[in-house]
Motif scaffolding. Structure first.
Motif, mmCIF file in Angstrom:
data_model
loop_
_atom_site.group_PDB
_atom_site.id
_atom_site.type_symbol
_atom_site.label_atom_id
_atom_site.label_comp_id
_atom_site.label_asym_id
_atom_site.label_seq_id
_atom_site.Cartn_x
_atom_site.Cartn_y
_atom_site.Cartn_z
ATOM 1 N N TYR A 3 113.925 43.730 215.410
ATOM 2 C CA TYR A 3 114.166 42.493 214.596
ATOM 3 C C TYR A 3 112.598 41.753 214.678
ATOM 4 O O TYR A 3 111.921 41.676 215.578
ATOM 5 C CB TYR A 3 115.230 41.583 215.591
ATOM 6 C CG TYR A 3 116.585 42.326 215.405
ATOM 7 C CD1 TYR A 3 117.306 42.358 214.172
ATOM 8 C CD2 TYR A 3 117.031 42.983 216.447
ATOM 9 C CE1 TYR A 3 118.694 43.262 214.128
ATOM 10 C CE2 TYR A 3 118.123 43.918 216.450
ATOM 11 C CZ TYR A 3 119.053 43.708 215.388
ATOM 12 O OH TYR A 3 119.971 44.485 215.471
ATOM 13 N N TRP A 4 112.594 40.832 213.402
ATOM 14 C CA TRP A 4 111.313 40.137 213.468
ATOM 15 C C TRP A 4 111.646 38.833 212.792
ATOM 16 O O TRP A 4 112.989 38.538 212.123
ATOM 17 C CB TRP A 4 110.350 40.863 212.462
ATOM 18 C CG TRP A 4 110.168 42.335 212.922
ATOM 19 C CD1 TRP A 4 111.061 43.725 212.440
ATOM 20 C CD2 TRP A 4 109.338 42.792 213.828
ATOM 21 N NE1 TRP A 4 110.592 44.651 213.206
ATOM 22 C CE2 TRP A 4 109.526 44.376 214.088
ATOM 23 C CE3 TRP A 4 108.406 42.246 214.642
ATOM 24 C CZ2 TRP A 4 108.800 45.088 214.692
ATOM 25 C CZ3 TRP A 4 107.572 42.978 215.693
ATOM 26 C CH2 TRP A 4 107.888 44.260 215.665
ATOM 27 N N LEU A 5 110.593 38.014 212.408
ATOM 28 C CA LEU A 5 110.595 36.788 212.027
ATOM 29 C C LEU A 5 109.448 36.650 211.032
ATOM 30 O O LEU A 5 108.257 36.823 211.495
ATOM 31 C CB LEU A 5 110.749 35.597 212.918
ATOM 32 C CG LEU A 5 110.753 34.322 212.312
ATOM 33 C CD1 LEU A 5 111.938 33.316 213.086
ATOM 34 C CD2 LEU A 5 109.363 33.551 212.175
ATOM 35 N N PHE A 6 109.756 36.545 209.732
ATOM 36 C CA PHE A 6 108.532 36.231 208.680
ATOM 37 C C PHE A 6 108.463 34.613 208.412
ATOM 38 O O PHE A 6 109.242 34.200 207.775
ATOM 39 C CB PHE A 6 108.777 36.982 207.641
ATOM 40 C CG PHE A 6 108.848 38.701 207.812
ATOM 41 C CD1 PHE A 6 107.549 39.293 207.724
ATOM 42 C CD2 PHE A 6 110.002 39.246 208.255
ATOM 43 C CE1 PHE A 6 107.645 40.842 207.869
ATOM 44 C CE2 PHE A 6 110.001 40.451 208.437
ATOM 45 C CZ PHE A 6 108.894 41.192 208.377
ATOM 46 N N LYS A 7 107.455 34.305 208.740
ATOM 47 C CA LYS A 7 107.160 32.683 208.171
ATOM 48 C C LYS A 7 106.381 32.645 206.832
ATOM 49 O O LYS A 7 105.550 33.086 206.462
ATOM 50 C CB LYS A 7 106.458 31.976 209.301
ATOM 51 C CG LYS A 7 106.940 31.705 210.479
ATOM 52 C CD LYS A 7 106.153 31.329 211.644
ATOM 53 C CE LYS A 7 105.802 29.729 211.258
ATOM 54 N NZ LYS A 7 105.332 29.165 212.501
ATOM 55 N N SER A 8 107.026 31.749 205.955
ATOM 56 C CA SER A 8 106.331 31.350 204.650
ATOM 57 C C SER A 8 106.437 29.907 204.484
ATOM 58 O O SER A 8 107.329 29.103 204.663
ATOM 59 C CB SER A 8 107.048 32.261 203.714
ATOM 60 O OG SER A 8 106.425 32.185 202.366
ATOM 61 N N GLU A 9 105.428 29.565 203.649
ATOM 62 C CA GLU A 9 105.615 27.988 203.190
ATOM 63 C C GLU A 9 106.197 28.145 201.827
ATOM 64 O O GLU A 9 105.940 28.779 200.904
ATOM 65 C CB GLU A 9 104.187 27.609 202.845
ATOM 66 C CG GLU A 9 103.231 27.587 204.112
ATOM 67 C CD GLU A 9 101.842 27.423 203.886
ATOM 68 O OE1 GLU A 9 101.564 26.752 202.545
ATOM 69 O OE2 GLU A 9 101.108 27.332 204.613
ATOM 70 N N PRO A 10 107.549 27.421 201.894
ATOM 71 C CA PRO A 10 108.357 27.485 200.652
ATOM 72 C C PRO A 10 107.812 27.038 199.400
ATOM 73 O O PRO A 10 108.299 27.387 198.133
ATOM 74 C CB PRO A 10 109.552 26.662 201.030
ATOM 75 C CG PRO A 10 109.075 26.070 202.251
ATOM 76 C CD PRO A 10 108.058 26.651 202.847
ATOM 77 N N SER A 11 106.608 26.359 199.620
ATOM 78 C CA SER A 11 106.074 25.674 198.318
ATOM 79 C C SER A 11 105.346 26.984 197.577
ATOM 80 O O SER A 11 104.833 26.759 196.441
ATOM 81 C CB SER A 11 105.288 24.424 198.719
ATOM 82 O OG SER A 11 104.273 24.859 199.726
ATOM 83 N N PHE A 12 104.729 27.732 198.401
ATOM 84 C CA PHE A 12 104.042 29.013 198.059
ATOM 85 C C PHE A 12 105.076 30.093 197.656
ATOM 86 O O PHE A 12 104.788 30.805 196.777
ATOM 87 C CB PHE A 12 102.811 29.356 199.271
ATOM 88 C CG PHE A 12 102.274 30.670 198.864
ATOM 89 C CD1 PHE A 12 101.158 30.546 197.578
ATOM 90 C CD2 PHE A 12 102.236 31.733 199.374
ATOM 91 C CE1 PHE A 12 100.412 31.768 197.476
ATOM 92 C CE2 PHE A 12 101.516 32.915 199.318
ATOM 93 C CZ PHE A 12 100.522 32.611 198.090
ATOM 94 N N TRP A 13 105.774 30.546 198.725
ATOM 95 C CA TRP A 13 106.713 31.733 198.742
ATOM 96 C C TRP A 13 107.979 31.362 199.225
ATOM 97 O O TRP A 13 107.980 31.384 200.725
ATOM 98 C CB TRP A 13 106.020 33.006 199.069
ATOM 99 C CG TRP A 13 107.010 34.316 198.751
ATOM 100 C CD1 TRP A 13 107.666 34.692 199.782
ATOM 101 C CD2 TRP A 13 107.084 34.794 197.744
ATOM 102 N NE1 TRP A 13 108.253 35.902 199.183
ATOM 103 C CE2 TRP A 13 107.900 35.870 197.749
ATOM 104 C CE3 TRP A 13 106.588 34.800 196.462
ATOM 105 C CZ2 TRP A 13 108.144 36.795 196.969
ATOM 106 C CZ3 TRP A 13 106.789 35.697 195.435
ATOM 107 C CH2 TRP A 13 107.635 36.773 195.696
ATOM 108 N N GLY A 14 109.028 31.013 198.839
ATOM 109 C CA GLY A 14 110.280 30.698 199.239
ATOM 110 C C GLY A 14 111.364 31.702 199.149
ATOM 111 O O GLY A 14 111.210 32.766 198.710
ATOM 112 N N TRP A 15 112.202 31.431 199.916
ATOM 113 C CA TRP A 15 113.581 32.324 199.797
ATOM 114 C C TRP A 15 114.058 32.969 198.398
ATOM 115 O O TRP A 15 114.346 34.068 198.164
ATOM 116 C CB TRP A 15 114.854 31.756 200.490
ATOM 117 C CG TRP A 15 116.042 32.514 200.524
ATOM 118 C CD1 TRP A 15 117.376 32.253 199.924
ATOM 119 C CD2 TRP A 15 116.377 33.813 201.223
ATOM 120 N NE1 TRP A 15 117.961 33.460 200.012
ATOM 121 C CE2 TRP A 15 117.387 34.184 201.004
ATOM 122 C CE3 TRP A 15 115.542 34.546 202.060
ATOM 123 C CZ2 TRP A 15 118.219 35.430 201.375
ATOM 124 C CZ3 TRP A 15 115.947 35.648 202.735
ATOM 125 C CH2 TRP A 15 117.227 36.354 202.251
#
Length: 138
Positions: A3-15
């Motif tokens: 299991y992992w966690l991927f962080k993203s800035e939603p203004s750049f790449w969101g769900w």
């Protein structure tokens, strides 16, 4: 399975951007941190991850799956950088905020709590089950 966690800035790449890519998924490119890159090198097909919105939201919002193992990152010609491809699997019924995670004693040792700047990080099975439950996923 890991299991992992991927962080993203939603203004750049969101769900929603991730969901729009469908089953073919998308490269998790642009990572320029050796530790995060090394974690991606450890990933296997079918590994699961939390999709985490950083910046203002600071919440786990869904589950993704590794659909291509580590390969050269197409966003650079530098051979040091690799990435995996991930696809959206399921949204959380309720986002789980970083504050909620930090407040839970069973999550005090989570990498997200201890080293919150790392963009790709491991998650233990116990952490996975607890955060999934908090997000309304069985």
């Amino acid at each position: 399975m890991r299991y992992w966690l991927f962080k993203s800035e939603p203004s750049f790449w969101g769900w929603e951007d991730q969901v729009a890519k469908g089953d073919k998924g998308e490269e998790w490119d642009g990572v320029r941190n050796y530790q995060a890159r090394n974690f991606m090198r450890e990933m296997a097909l079918g590994d699961r991850g939390f999709f985490y919105h950083s910046q203002k939201e600071k919440s786990v919002v869904g589950i993704v799956e590794v659909c291509a193992i580590a390969h050269p990152d197409s966003s650079t010609d530098d051979p040091r950088w690799e990435c995996v491809d991930i696809k959206a699997v399921e949204p959380f019924k309720k986002p789980v905020s970083l504050d909620e995670i930090k407040a839970h004693p069973d999550l005090a040792e989570m990498v997200l709590v201890k080293s919150s700047r790392l963009s790709v990080q491991p998650v233990t099975e116990a952490e996975w089950k607890l955060i999934s439950a908090l997000g309304g996923i069985a």
